[in-house]
Enzyme design. Sequence first.
Site, mmCIF file in Angstrom:
data_model
loop_
_atom_site.group_PDB
_atom_site.id
_atom_site.type_symbol
_atom_site.label_atom_id
_atom_site.label_comp_id
_atom_site.label_asym_id
_atom_site.label_seq_id
_atom_site.Cartn_x
_atom_site.Cartn_y
_atom_site.Cartn_z
ATOM 1 N N SER A 141 -14.267 -27.857 6.373
ATOM 2 C CA SER A 141 -13.360 -27.615 5.250
ATOM 3 C C SER A 141 -13.552 -26.267 4.577
ATOM 4 O O SER A 141 -12.671 -25.796 3.864
ATOM 5 C CB SER A 141 -13.503 -28.725 4.209
ATOM 6 O OG SER A 141 -14.753 -28.639 3.543
ATOM 7 N N LYS B 223 -17.126 -26.924 -2.186
ATOM 8 C CA LYS B 223 -15.778 -26.359 -2.254
ATOM 9 C C LYS B 223 -15.833 -25.086 -3.105
ATOM 10 O O LYS B 223 -16.848 -24.757 -3.718
ATOM 11 C CB LYS B 223 -14.788 -27.339 -2.891
ATOM 12 C CG LYS B 223 -14.643 -28.687 -2.200
ATOM 13 C CD LYS B 223 -13.928 -28.609 -0.875
ATOM 14 C CE LYS B 223 -13.770 -30.005 -0.264
ATOM 15 N NZ LYS B 223 -13.270 -29.948 1.125
#
Length: 286
Positions: A53, A114
């Site tokens: 990701s 993230k």
Amino acid sequence: MSETDSTPAQTPAKAKKPRSETRETLTFLLKLAIVVLVFRSFIFAPFSIPSESMMPRLLIGDYLFISKWNYGYSRWSLPWGLPPIPGRIFGRDPARGDVVVFRGPPGDDVDVIKRVIGLPGDSIQVRHGQVILNGVPVPKQRVGDFLLPLSPNYGTDACDSQFQDVDAKGKPVCRYMQFRETLPNGKSYDVLDKGEMPDRDDTTVYNVPAGHVFVMGDNRDNSSDSRFPAPADALPGQSSGMGYVPMERIEGKAVVGFWSTDGSANWFLPWTWFTAARLNRIGEGF
């Protein structure tokens, strides 16, 4: 008259208890565990990358250190989130563009990494794959394609056939379109875009509430992030992600990579530990 010894009799010295090597070893291990716990909870902690990701910045098999003091401390600064202390101590907000590790929402209760895109009070929308921050498009410039060599960590099962290619040496790679984003504070980073995907490339407007941040993965079309609601808030059949991330669930800031492997190493073949290493990724900062 005979002379007698008037010196009082001496009491035998008290025998010392024999040293117990087992006890000393256990004491040393306990002290070591306390030092490691304190260091990991309040200074630095290791983190490994399990997913794609955050490509291209982070690859499966990367290992990095996160600093624990940047945003203050909460229950999630400690392993397993114990004890359950509410709120934050010495709390500070992250900056846009920071790469942070945080505890995922209930229902997805694992450590996640993230990039922070939005802060409290920001409005965020994605239109045709471009981030709109507070009504202003974030500059997104096309750069050279990202080429990822296929390996046990990222093979043909992870790279769709339409992205499979070979590099200049004829070795199989996965080729993705790459773009350079630059946030208003000057922070720049590369992101990947596999093509138009309506559920993530064209979104509604998100208004970041107080005490929360809005996070996104750099691999924009393969990241469950704040564009999707937390599992508890998702409607039946709706994709779930991170939702807005509470500040107190942030554990630390990514600082530097200290190891990287393509997954081809064999524990029983020591020389493969080095042939599998991606040495050019060691020491990279954020």
